[in-house]
Structures are given as C-alpha cells and as structure tokens.
Design an enzyme around this catalytic site. Structure first.
Site, PDB file in Angstrom:
ATOM      1  N   ARG A 116       0.839  -1.193   0.000  1.00 51.08           N
ATOM      2  CA  ARG A 116       0.000   0.000   0.000  1.00 51.08           C
ATOM      3  C   ARG A 116       0.881   1.253   0.000  1.00 51.08           C
ATOM      4  O   ARG A 116       2.031   1.221   0.453  1.00 51.08           O
ATOM      5  CB  ARG A 116      -0.905   0.003   1.226  1.00 51.08           C
ATOM      6  N   ASP A 174       0.632   5.512   1.057  1.00 56.47           N
ATOM      7  CA  ASP A 174      -0.153   6.441   1.860  1.00 56.47           C
ATOM      8  C   ASP A 174      -0.775   7.541   1.011  1.00 56.47           C
ATOM      9  O   ASP A 174      -0.430   7.725  -0.159  1.00 56.47           O
ATOM     10  CB  ASP A 174       0.729   7.084   2.934  1.00 56.47           C
ATOM     11  N   TYR A 227      12.314   3.032  -4.437  1.00 57.90           N
ATOM     12  CA  TYR A 227      11.549   4.249  -4.197  1.00 57.90           C
ATOM     13  C   TYR A 227      12.402   5.458  -4.559  1.00 57.90           C
ATOM     14  O   TYR A 227      13.636   5.413  -4.488  1.00 57.90           O
ATOM     15  CB  TYR A 227      11.153   4.373  -2.723  1.00 57.90           C
ATOM     16  N   ARG A 254      10.226   7.420   4.044  1.00 57.31           N
ATOM     17  CA  ARG A 254      10.006   8.831   4.401  1.00 57.31           C
ATOM     18  C   ARG A 254      10.780   9.230   5.655  1.00 57.31           C
ATOM     19  O   ARG A 254      11.245  10.369   5.766  1.00 57.31           O
ATOM     20  CB  ARG A 254       8.514   9.095   4.575  1.00 57.31           C
TER      21      ARG A 254
END
Length: 249
Positions: free
Chosen positions: A51, A53, A111, A200
């Site tokens: 998933r 965010d 990422y 993050r």
C-alpha cells in the site's frame, strides 16, 4: 480462471492512499470498480505489491487479479485505461501463473524521493516535489550519512510506531542522492523490503543531516537504538514515488 499481473502508475494527490478505506477515494477502489463493471457486477479483488499512503505516487506499482473473462491479453491495457480515471494508468498487463502473488512474491523495491532546491516553490510541482524555502542542504553530508543505511539492519528506529510487523530487519542495497537539471534533489533507495513510513523517515533524517540539524554519524546511533523516538521527522508524503517492484523468476 487465470491470473493477470499489471504494472500501473498513479498520481497520489487525489487519493487517500492505495488501500480501500471507508468513505474515501483510493487507488484500489477505482481499480476494483472498473474490474467489477467489466465482470458484470462480480466483485474482483486486486492485490498490490504494497500500500501507499495518501499523497504518495507510483510510477511502477504492481498488482494482480484473477479473471475468467475470455479476453485477449493484448487488449486488457486499453480496456482498463479507457474506464479508469485520468490519475491512474495501466502500463502493461501479462498473464502469470496462479501462484504469482504481487505482495508476497516481491524480492525488492525501488523508491524515489524528490526535493525542490529552488528558492521559489513551483506551483506546478507543489503536489509532487517537497520544497523547503530558505534551506540549502549540504548534499555531500547527506551522501556520507546515506552510506550508513547500506547493508542489513534492524530499522525499528526508521519505521512508524504503528508498524505491526515483528521482524524489522531489512537490507538496503542502494541509496543515492542525485542532483537533477531541474534544480531538484532525488533520493533513490533500493532494498529487499520496506517497513511502514521507512523511506520517508530515512528521507527526513537525511534532510536534517543536510541542513545541519544532525551529524552524519548520528545515523548509526539511531539504528543501534532501535527506538522510533531516537530518529527525526517523517518527510512529507507528496515527495515519495514507488518506482519499481522486483520478483524472483
């Protein structure tokens, strides 16, 4: 019944995240809405590699779903794209074995995190690049700190306190800080898996090193502490992109 694997891209700005949530627009909801319509009202569930965010984007998310439609494989991409909203697009579709699993079969992910280095925030990038006006990071310090993350570590300090996964050991194989011609700084990180908010939080701490709030050597101490409270802030969601997902052959 056959299983299809699709690579998709989406603009996360208009979504409450990937996963279906009550009373919220999500990527999974839009995908399943179109597939259910194609299957004459029969609910079709979509499984993703993981998933994302609210506000997080994807340029190479991978999903799978099962279908009994007798539909040529080379027509699936267009059939989905003409019905999906403009902020989701299917890049490719292929038939895979029924034991393929988009989530549990992953062997690695990449990422990308984007900061804008200009003095003025671009109104056209405000949902896609993180600007910190008035701050100029020392990128060499960030690169020095980034080296500490390479290898296998327990990333408890660098994941959300709400993380339910017990095993928090992950291996990072690449972590680059790249300056672009568009006056942006990109963090590109590759590993065998990532915990909730891990990318993050890593980005947020590298930024703090870059602007002098932390020292490059602090990263090793944070990792050793295995305590989320010992690490710095989580970087904003809208700078993050899921770039690619890998699978074992």
């Amino acid at each position: 019944m056959k299983r299809l694997k699709a690579t998709i891209t989406y603009d996360g700005y208009g979504f409450a995240g990937y996963q279906v949530q009550p009373n919220a627009r999500t990527v999974q909801l839009e995908l399943e809405r179109v597939l259910t319509k194609m299957h004459k009202g029969l609910t079709v569930r979509v499984v993703a590699s993981g998933r994302t965010d609210a506000g997080v984007h994807a340029t190479g998310q991978v999903i799978h779903f099962d279908t009994d439609l007798q539909f040529p494989i080379d027509r699936w991409q267009r059939a989905l794209n003409v019905q999906l909203p403009g902020d989701i697009r299917v890049l490719s579709v292929e038939e895979v074995s029924t034991d393929f699993h988009a989530r549990y079969g992953t062997s690695g992910k990449v990422y990308r995190y984007k900061w804008g280095l200009g003095d003025v925030e671009s109104p056209f990038k405000r949902h896609y690049v993180v600007y910190m006006p008035g701050t100029k990071p020392d990128i060499q310090r960030m690169r020095e700190a980034a080296q500490t993350f390479l290898g296998t570590h327990d990333f408890t300090s660098f994941c959300s306190a709400r993380t339910e996964v017990v095993d928090r050991v992950r291996t990072i194989t690449r972590l680059d800080l790249l300056e672009t011609e568009q006056d942006e700084l990109h963090m590109v990180i590759e590993g065998d898996g990532f915990l909730y908010n891990m990318v993050r939080i890593i980005a947020g701490n590298l930024w703090e090193v870059g602007i002098g709030r932390r020292e490059p050597g602090d990263i090793a101490q944070m990792l050793a502490a295995m305590d989320r409270k010992k690490a710095g802030k989580t970087a904003p969601a809208h700078g993050l992109y899921l770039e690619s997902v890998f699978y074992n052959e």
